[in-house]
Design a protein around this motif. Structure first.
Motif: not given
Length: 451
Positions: A337, A340-342, A344, A347-348, A351, A412
């Motif tokens: 994860m 794929s969350t850089t 936000s 979210m980062l 993760a 990713s």
């Protein structure tokens, strides 16, 4: 009490409330791994100052870090068997004194070559102290609370690492990088006479060794002062096996678990050191400032600390192998994860925290599992060799991030690759849980899983 009374040390500990002696032991071991963490992390925090003073580039500093990791690996492999042969307390004090002295000498390094040699020697002592602190904590803990007590004790390492950064931030600018190493050397050296005076030897080791009934009786009386232990003799369930302790790790009833633990620690340390070393750089390459990238990466250690304590409690209530297997599986998802969350920050952070909770916290839980899995006669060897073999993973992890960046992998793809070792660790724990379930009813007690 009858002269013929025989008492199993672990059964006795399991029936008592946690005593002042046990809490003291856990506190001292916490402090040992804290100064261990301080000295392990300090070199990273003072590296920029060393680089500026000596006019070095990154290529010159890389062997300094590598020497410490190789020393940690060698120390784990050497000192564990010695602790099973000569006692936990004696080898623990030797390890702590040795890494303190080598850290202190490092403060007067005059060249990078001298610093590399001293960091290797420091690593030897650090590698010996950590597994013996885990072993001592485990052997003083009642079974019902063993995992959470050992994992909570081990949180001292994270605290010590953080203190290394705080000390460097306040000391380097005012006094120079040398004084961080002076502090890191003096603390463990001062701790040694404290250990000598107030920390007793492990009662399980003494009972297995034999000929120390009166010494064990005094320890048990301190743990349970209201018990009548006059004339009692103390035993452990297993017998002392002859020969080199490493050989015992491959006894038929231990072989599969040993290989599973080695593979698990190898994989988790690979992930931990790769993320700790390269995550700020990878995140910074996406456009985030280095300051914010460092703060996000710090959530990995925060998650690891929370995970260690919570997972320890779960391991005491449920099958530890199943708890760890599920945790590593979720850790693989959080690690993937990250890539794929850089876009936000929230979210980062989630993760990275989740990956730390599951992978770093799970690694601490695996240390506790190793201490519970092995019988007394090979416990220190089992814990130290799993960490020693795992250190190979830490070395590869510290290099692998650089290789992936040089090859131009996308973010990713990098984190897809980094999630795979956690999946392998999950499979190892699942296989170990399955093997345990298939074991004969009396086998777990014989090998120490339930003792």
């Amino acid at each position: 009490m009858s002269q013929s009374t025989h008492i199993d040390v672990q059964d006795f500990l399991d029936k008592q409330k946690l005593s002042g002696l046990q809490i003291l032991t856990l506190f001292l071991c916490f402090f040992i791994v804290a100064v261990d963490g301080f000295d392990t992390a300090a070199i990273g925090f003072i590296a920029p100052a060393i680089r500026a003073e000596w006019g070095l580039d990154a290529a010159h500093l890389a062997p300094v870090f590598g020497a410490g990791l190789f020393g940690l690996m060698a120390g784990s492999l050497i000192f564990g068997p010695l602790a099973d042969r000569y006692g936990r307390k004696r080898i623990l004090m030797l390890s702590v004194f040795f890494f303190g002295l080598m850290t202190l000498l490092s403060a007067w390094s005059t060249s990078v070559e001298m610093l590399i040699a001293l960091r290797f020697l420091t690593g030897l002592g650090l590698g010996g102290a950590m597994p013996n602190a885990i072993t001592m904590s485990s052997e003083y803990s009642p079974q019902r609370h063993r995992s959470v007590l050992v994992t909570t004790m081990f949180c001292g390492f994270t605290l010590g690492s953080a203190m290394g950064g705080i000390a460097a931030a306040h000391i380097v600018e005012s006094f120079g990088w040398h004084w961080v190493l002076v502090m890191g050397g003096v603390l463990p050296i001062v701790l040694v006479p404290v250990l000598a005076l107030i920390q007793p030897e492990s009662p399980r080791y003494l009972a297995l060794k034999g000929g120390a009934d009166e010494q064990v009786r005094r320890l048990m009386q301190r743990i349970a002062p209201n018990e009548d232990l006059a004339g009692a003799t103390f035993t452990v369930r297993e017998k002392r096996a002859p020969g080199f302790p490493v050989k015992h790790l491959f006894a038929p009833e231990l072989r599969f678990g040993t290989l599973s633990l080695w593979a698990t620690v190898f994989m988790t340390l690979l992930v931990i050191y790769l993320l700790s070393s390269w995550l700020p750089t990878v995140i910074n390459n996406t456009g985030m400032s280095l300051k914010n990238a460092s703060l996000v990466t710090a959530m990995f250690q925060v998650g690891g600390t929370a995970g260690a304590i919570i997972l320890g409690r779960l391991m005491d209530r449920y099958s530890p192998q199943r708890v760890l297997g599920i945790t590593y599986l979720i850790g693989a998802a959080f690690t993937f994860m990250i890539g794929s969350t850089t876009g936000s920050t929230a979210m980062l952070v989630l993760a990275v925290f989740g990956a730390g909770f599951c992978v770093s916290g799970g690694q601490v839980g695996t240390n506790a599992l190793a201490a519970a899995f092995y019988p007394t006669g090979s416990r220190a060897t089992g814990v130290s060799w799993s960490l020693g073999i795992g250190r190979i993973g830490s070395i590869l992890g510290s290099l692998a991030g650089g290789w992936m960046l040089v090859l131009g992998w996308s973010i990713s793809t990098i984190f897809l690759a980094v999630s795979i070792p956690s999946l392998i660790a999950a499979l190892c724990m699942a296989a170990m849980a399955r093997k345990r379930k298939q074991a004969a009813p009396g086998l777990e007690q014989a090998i120490g899983v339930s003792s």
